[in-house]
Enzyme design. Structure first.
Site, PDB file in Angstrom:
ATOM      1  N   GLY A  34      30.112 -66.295  44.275  1.00 25.04           N
ATOM      2  CA  GLY A  34      30.318 -67.100  43.086  1.00 25.04           C
ATOM      3  C   GLY A  34      31.670 -67.775  43.107  1.00 25.04           C
ATOM      4  O   GLY A  34      31.800 -68.956  42.797  1.00 25.04           O
ATOM      5  N   ALA A  35      32.693 -67.007  43.488  1.00 27.50           N
ATOM      6  CA  ALA A  35      34.057 -67.534  43.527  1.00 27.50           C
ATOM      7  C   ALA A  35      34.925 -66.522  44.250  1.00 27.50           C
ATOM      8  O   ALA A  35      34.500 -65.396  44.541  1.00 27.50           O
ATOM      9  CB  ALA A  35      34.572 -67.792  42.117  1.00 27.50           C
ATOM     10  N   MET A  36      36.171 -66.917  44.533  1.00 27.21           N
ATOM     11  CA  MET A  36      37.116 -66.029  45.208  1.00 27.21           C
ATOM     12  C   MET A  36      38.506 -66.267  44.656  1.00 27.21           C
ATOM     13  O   MET A  36      38.960 -67.398  44.545  1.00 27.21           O
ATOM     14  CB  MET A  36      37.096 -66.285  46.721  1.00 27.21           C
ATOM     15  CG  MET A  36      38.092 -65.435  47.491  1.00 27.21           C
ATOM     16  SD  MET A  36      37.767 -63.663  47.299  1.00 27.21           S
ATOM     17  CE  MET A  36      39.387 -63.001  47.651  1.00 27.21           C
ATOM     18  N   GLU A  37      39.202 -65.157  44.367  1.00 22.82           N
ATOM     19  CA  GLU A  37      40.470 -65.187  43.636  1.00 22.82           C
ATOM     20  C   GLU A  37      41.682 -65.426  44.524  1.00 22.82           C
ATOM     21  O   GLU A  37      42.731 -64.803  44.345  1.00 22.82           O
ATOM     22  CB  GLU A  37      40.652 -63.873  42.865  1.00 22.82           C
ATOM     23  CG  GLU A  37      40.846 -62.621  43.714  1.00 22.82           C
ATOM     24  CD  GLU A  37      39.576 -61.880  44.071  1.00 22.82           C
ATOM     25  OE1 GLU A  37      39.649 -60.691  44.409  1.00 22.82           O
ATOM     26  OE2 GLU A  37      38.481 -62.505  44.009  1.00 22.82           O
ATOM     27  N   ASN A  38      41.595 -66.341  45.477  1.00 17.82           N
ATOM     28  CA  ASN A  38      42.765 -66.672  46.286  1.00 17.82           C
ATOM     29  C   ASN A  38      43.949 -66.958  45.361  1.00 17.82           C
ATOM     30  O   ASN A  38      43.813 -67.672  44.370  1.00 17.82           O
ATOM     31  CB  ASN A  38      42.503 -67.902  47.148  1.00 17.82           C
ATOM     32  CG  ASN A  38      41.199 -67.831  47.894  1.00 17.82           C
ATOM     33  OD1 ASN A  38      40.898 -66.845  48.535  1.00 17.82           O
ATOM     34  ND2 ASN A  38      40.405 -68.882  47.790  1.00 17.82           N
ATOM     35  N   HIS A  80      37.008 -64.657  35.048  1.00 15.43           N
ATOM     36  CA  HIS A  80      37.034 -63.514  35.969  1.00 15.43           C
ATOM     37  C   HIS A  80      38.082 -63.743  37.058  1.00 15.43           C
ATOM     38  O   HIS A  80      38.930 -62.879  37.320  1.00 15.43           O
ATOM     39  CB  HIS A  80      35.640 -63.354  36.592  1.00 15.43           C
ATOM     40  CG  HIS A  80      35.524 -62.277  37.624  1.00 15.43           C
ATOM     41  ND1 HIS A  80      34.776 -61.139  37.430  1.00 15.43           N
ATOM     42  CD2 HIS A  80      36.038 -62.162  38.879  1.00 15.43           C
ATOM     43  CE1 HIS A  80      34.843 -60.371  38.504  1.00 15.43           C
ATOM     44  NE2 HIS A  80      35.602 -60.979  39.405  1.00 15.43           N
ATOM     45  N   GLU A  81      38.036 -64.912  37.683  1.00 10.20           N
ATOM     46  CA  GLU A  81      38.989 -65.176  38.770  1.00 10.20           C
ATOM     47  C   GLU A  81      40.419 -65.279  38.254  1.00 10.20           C
ATOM     48  O   GLU A  81      41.372 -64.846  38.922  1.00 10.20           O
ATOM     49  CB  GLU A  81      38.590 -66.457  39.516  1.00 10.20           C
ATOM     50  CG  GLU A  81      37.165 -66.466  40.053  1.00 10.20           C
ATOM     51  CD  GLU A  81      36.818 -65.244  40.867  1.00 10.20           C
ATOM     52  OE1 GLU A  81      37.683 -64.740  41.605  1.00 10.20           O
ATOM     53  OE2 GLU A  81      35.664 -64.768  40.765  1.00 10.20           O
ATOM     54  N   GLU A 109      37.208 -55.457  40.850  1.00  8.95           N
ATOM     55  CA  GLU A 109      36.126 -56.310  40.356  1.00  8.95           C
ATOM     56  C   GLU A 109      35.660 -55.907  38.957  1.00  8.95           C
ATOM     57  O   GLU A 109      35.356 -56.761  38.127  1.00  8.95           O
ATOM     58  CB  GLU A 109      34.948 -56.281  41.335  1.00  8.95           C
ATOM     59  CG  GLU A 109      35.271 -56.839  42.704  1.00  8.95           C
ATOM     60  CD  GLU A 109      35.800 -58.271  42.660  1.00  8.95           C
ATOM     61  OE1 GLU A 109      35.508 -58.990  41.685  1.00  8.95           O
ATOM     62  OE2 GLU A 109      36.507 -58.664  43.597  1.00  8.95           O
ATOM     63  N   GLU A 147      37.574 -62.614  51.984  1.00  9.33           N
ATOM     64  CA  GLU A 147      37.228 -61.263  51.547  1.00  9.33           C
ATOM     65  C   GLU A 147      35.880 -60.871  52.175  1.00  9.33           C
ATOM     66  O   GLU A 147      34.918 -61.630  52.067  1.00  9.33           O
ATOM     67  CB  GLU A 147      37.130 -61.195  50.027  1.00  9.33           C
ATOM     68  CG  GLU A 147      37.036 -59.784  49.501  1.00  9.33           C
ATOM     69  CD  GLU A 147      37.093 -59.719  47.980  1.00  9.33           C
ATOM     70  OE1 GLU A 147      37.739 -58.818  47.439  1.00  9.33           O
ATOM     71  OE2 GLU A 147      36.486 -60.581  47.335  1.00  9.33           O
TER      72      GLU A 147
END
Length: 856
Positions: free
Chosen positions: A265-269, A299-300, A322, A125
């Site tokens: 912080g993180a990624m929603e793959n 969140h993810e 988001e 992203e």
């Protein structure tokens, strides 16, 4: 030339041509530490006779075959492969050599110094799957992806589909052939490989399926991995979301992988979420970090429905993606985990982030105009995340939670596996709530800026209130009043059990949809404090009447709950930033609040604001005296704090950072060498680095002591801390060394660069940084043009010489240099101009705050 950019118009045109896309991606990750081999096959439908392009950023392209015909390699230019004369059905094969990244973008490669093991992971992203395979890089061309990874012996592999058993060759090389993914957007695909280790489990979905869970990290960190806690939070999130959305988890498995040197912080793959591995706690973590990990996990997970199952059509709805996840994960944290007080955290961190972003010259509507990919990257900000979440909170209040979740349920049902827009969502919410949301959307989503919320109070000769109203002031001439749900509460000082405390009294909760609201119940004897926006439900710049503000600040420690204390401090802080109150006044109030405050995030934000006061907002001539007071008070508070508490740990770290006098510096040194101990305080690896870096910044330790500490922690984290501590040394030659390294060493990872920038800027004497100010401005265009977005942004924002504002002895006029650069570079890229105008705005606030502090 397009370079690596893509416009919205180009994306719209391409989506009219291309459809029904299927990818087969073969990645050979055994080709060394610099390059990997990428083969992409794409089957897709198109308008016969049309032409378009596919995206790819590669070191070299060796073959492009379209419908059986080899294309000339000159078709590859500016990160695009031109595809002429398309047929109704097409097959494309692209063979390329691609480059591993070290900036947290594309396919990041990392070698762990602790054991020599190497790992790769993807971060796609916004537009970086094209760094790994040829792709129609836009969210509305969804497809299924069939991945094959060839990896070195002993490596595991993860992607969006369940991990298959590997085929193992005679030399030990492993081949993982994944089954096709569901229909998803390219930025949500995942390529993870390396000797990751962890634990597995499962969760039962509401439709009876047993969903496999996995929690993994690199081998050297597994001893710190609390996988059970991660999976427990995940299961709580599954139950909350499946119940709220009345929809089962849409994918086949759910892996969570903690990876090094992450730039987010993180990624929603899809089904394969990546997190920065600072969330694997090597030492005792601050509770703010533990709480943030909970919210991030949830969140993810929320994105699996909102973002992955149903995806935005174009990046102008990134805010919705988001903001939804941020709001609903906070709600899930409050209602499904032990972190019930999360809304206080939201108020004093996320909301304040939104307020700060909303007052920059670059503020924009929540629904921003996104013309191209460069717009996306600079608008991925506090409006996108925090203000959007605040606005969604207002929307949920406006339509009701049950109507909101039922609208979401219908939204998922109608748009699953496809793309949708804000209009699609509002249509469903209007149907479930019966409310017309067009006006609401216009006011909250299409108009930028903040509303002022002020009380107006009239009293008679005896001081009793005869009239009171709340006024909502417009943020610009064209704005209209926003519908706000809020409360106003009276507080009076009383004696209880020998203590003076504020006791809440009369309270009115109401909807405010016009410029003013008259409060009929606030008549008669005046309360000690009248708090506007009690409970922090509204969004806006709140001000209190003079008497209420004065009394609240003088007795800040008499409020009995953290949220109210936090609100008073936030109002006061906003006034400091606006130049209405001197920073010295905030320092006094904050130190008084810290005598009783225990909420981890309120403590953290208050300490961070104290840092900003001392390092920026105090007038130069007042700074030394106030800094010494802060230093001694924090040391005293750290020794009085409850043993083994999070507050104790935060105050010890803060006292070390702010240590000024020989006594305070010696106290930090004594904790580091063990000659002083505090009951309940473990001086572990992380705290040792904090103490050592603070001592380095004031010149109490040298390079030898810093490098010697590495023998206790020779890890990637330890090496980054060496960079930070060394760059902190108050020595002009050291500052010059690290300034040059930040700009010239292109091998630095994103985390190494961040460590250098943090250390470089840390100094009790800002004049040390004066020699580098002019060079910073001279290198701006080169920095922006020559580095990736992530690295360029770090340098442009992190190395801006804001610390020199107000220090005339430095011979540097930061505001004049900034304005001169802006005037001479009006032709600079819009994203660079935006960053520099934001830097300028911050410097102007510093100057204004210093002037107010100087006036007393």
């Amino acid at each position: 030339m397009p370079g690596t950019n893509l416009t919205r118009v180009e994306a719209e045109q391409r989506s009219e041509i291309v459809s029904d896309v299927h990818y087969r991606v073969h990645l050979d990750l055994t080709q060394g530490e610099q390059i990997f081999h990428s083969v992409t096959e794409v089957d897709f439908a198109a308008q016969p006779g049309a032409s378009t392009f596919i995206d790819l950023i590669a070191d070299s392209v060796t073959e492009v075959i379209l419908n059986g015909t080899a294309l000339d390699l000159s078709n590859y230019a500016d990160s695009r492969i031109f595809l002429p004369d398309l047929q109704e059905r097409n097959n494309l094969r692209v063979t390329a050599n691609c480059v591993y990244m070290h900036t947290g973008e594309g396919l990041h490669r990392f070698t762990d110094p602790e054991d020599g093991k190497s790992y790769v992971y993807s971060q796609f992203e916004v537009p970086d799957s094209r760094r790994v395979y040829a792709v129609f890089e836009q969210p509305d061309i969804k497809a299924d992806f069939t991945f094959t990874f060839v990896v070195p012996p002993e490596w595991n592999a993860f992607s969006n589909s369940p991990t298959p058993e590997p085929e193992i060759a005679a030399d030990g090389v492993r081949t993982y052939r994944f089954t096709p993914t569901e229909k998803i957007s390219s930025y949500l695909t995942a390529v993870i490989a390396g000797p990751y280790v962890g634990e597995t489990g499962e969760v039962t979905s509401c439709d009876g399926r047993r969903i496999p869970l996995g929690v993994y990290c690199r081998a050297s960190m597994v001893k710190h991995l609390d996988a059970t806690d991660v999976m427990d939070i995940t299961r709580a999130g599954f139950e909350f979301y499946e119940t709220a959305f009345e929809r089962p988890y849409p994918f086949r498995k759910y892996d969570q992988i903690f990876v090094p040197e992450y730039n987010a912080g993180a990624m929603e793959n899809v089904g394969c979420v990546t997190f920065r591995d600072e969330y694997v706690f090597r030492s005792r973590p601050l509770q703010t970090r533990v709480e943030r990990r909970v919210v991030t996990i949830l969140h993810e997970l929320a994105h699996m429905w909102f973002g992955d199952l149903v995806t935005m059509k174009w990046w102008n709805d990134l805010w919705l993606n988001e903001s939804f996840a941020e709001f609903v994960s906070t709600k899930a944290t409050a209602e499904a985990t032990q972190w019930k007080d999360i809304w206080t955290t939201f108020s004093c961190s996320e909301k304040i982030w939104a307020y700060r972003q909303d007052q920059l010259p670059s503020t924009h509507p929540v629904v921003a105009t996104i013309n191209d990919l460069e717009d996306v990257q600079v608008n991925f900000d506090g409006i996108t995340y925090a203000k959007g979440a605040c606005v969604l909170s207002q929307l949920v209040t406006y339509v009701g939670w049950d109507n909101f979740r039922l609208g979401i349920k219908e939204y998922f049902a109608k748009h699953e596996w496809s793309n949708a827009t804000l209009t699609d969502l509002l249509t469903e919410l209007e149907a479930t709530s019966g409310k017309d949301l067009k006006a609401w959307s216009r006011k909250w989503l299409e108009e930028a800026g903040m509303t002022w919320l002020r009380p107006e109070i009239q009293t008679d000769d005896s001081g009793e209130i005869t009239f009171m109203r709340i006024v909502q002031e417009h943020f610009n001439a064209d704005a209209t009043p926003r519908p706000q749900h809020m409360a106003v509460c009276a507080y009076n000082l009383e004696q209880h059990d020998g203590k003076t405390v504020f006791v809440p009294g009369h309270r009115e909760e109401f909807d405010m949809e016009v410029e003013e609201y008259i409060l009929p119940g606030f008549y008669g004897p005046r309360p000690d404090v009248i708090l506007v926006n009690d409970g922090d439900m509204a969004y806006g710049k709140v001000r209190l009447d003079e008497q209420s503000l004065r009394t609240a600040c003088e007795h800040i420690d008499a409020f009995t709950d953290s949220l109210t204390r936090s609100q008073i401090l936030s109002i006061l802080w906003d006034m400091v930033r606006d130049g209405e109150v001197g920073a010295s006044h905030y320092v006094d109030t904050a130190l008084q609040a810290l005598m009783v405050e225990t909420h981890p995030m309120v403590v953290s934000v208050t300490l961070r604001n104290l840092d900003t006061c001392v390092e920026s907002y105090l007038a130069a001539e007042n700074r030394e005296a106030v800094a010494r007071n802060v230093s001694s008070r924090l040391r005293m508070l750290s020794r009085l704090a409850k043993a083994d508490s999070d507050t104790q740990l935060q105050l010890v770290r803060a006292a070390a950072r702010r240590a000024q006098s020989p006594e305070d510096v010696a106290a930090s040194a004594a904790l580091l060498d063990g000659s002083e101990t505090l009951t309940g305080l473990l001086v572990d690896t992380e705290l040792r680095w904090n103490l050592l870096t603070s001592l380095a910044a004031v010149g109490h330790v040298d390079r030898g002591a810093i490098e010697a500490e590495l023998s206790n922690d020779d890890t990637v984290n330890g090496r980054e801390r060496v960079l930070q501590a060394t760059a902190s040394l108050p020595d002009s030659a050291v500052k010059a060394e690290f300034f040059d390294r930040a700009y010239s060493d292109t091998t630095l990872t994103n985390d190494q660069l961040a460590s250098i920038i943090a250390g470089f800027n840390r100094t009790p004497d800002p004049v040390l940084l004066a020699p580098f100010a002019q060079r910073y401005f001279e290198m701006l265009r080169e920095t922006y043009d020559g580095r990736t977005h992530e690295i360029g942004e770090q340098l442009i924002e992190g190395m801006y010489p804001a610390a020199l504002v107000g220090f005339e002895s430095s011979g540097v006029d930061v505001l004049a240099l900034t304005q001169e650069w802006l005037s001479n570079n009006a032709d600079a890229p819009a994203a660079l101009l935006r960053m520099m105008r934001e830097n300028q705005s911050g410097a102007e606030r510093i100057a204004k705050a210093q002037q107010r502090d100087r006036e007393g």
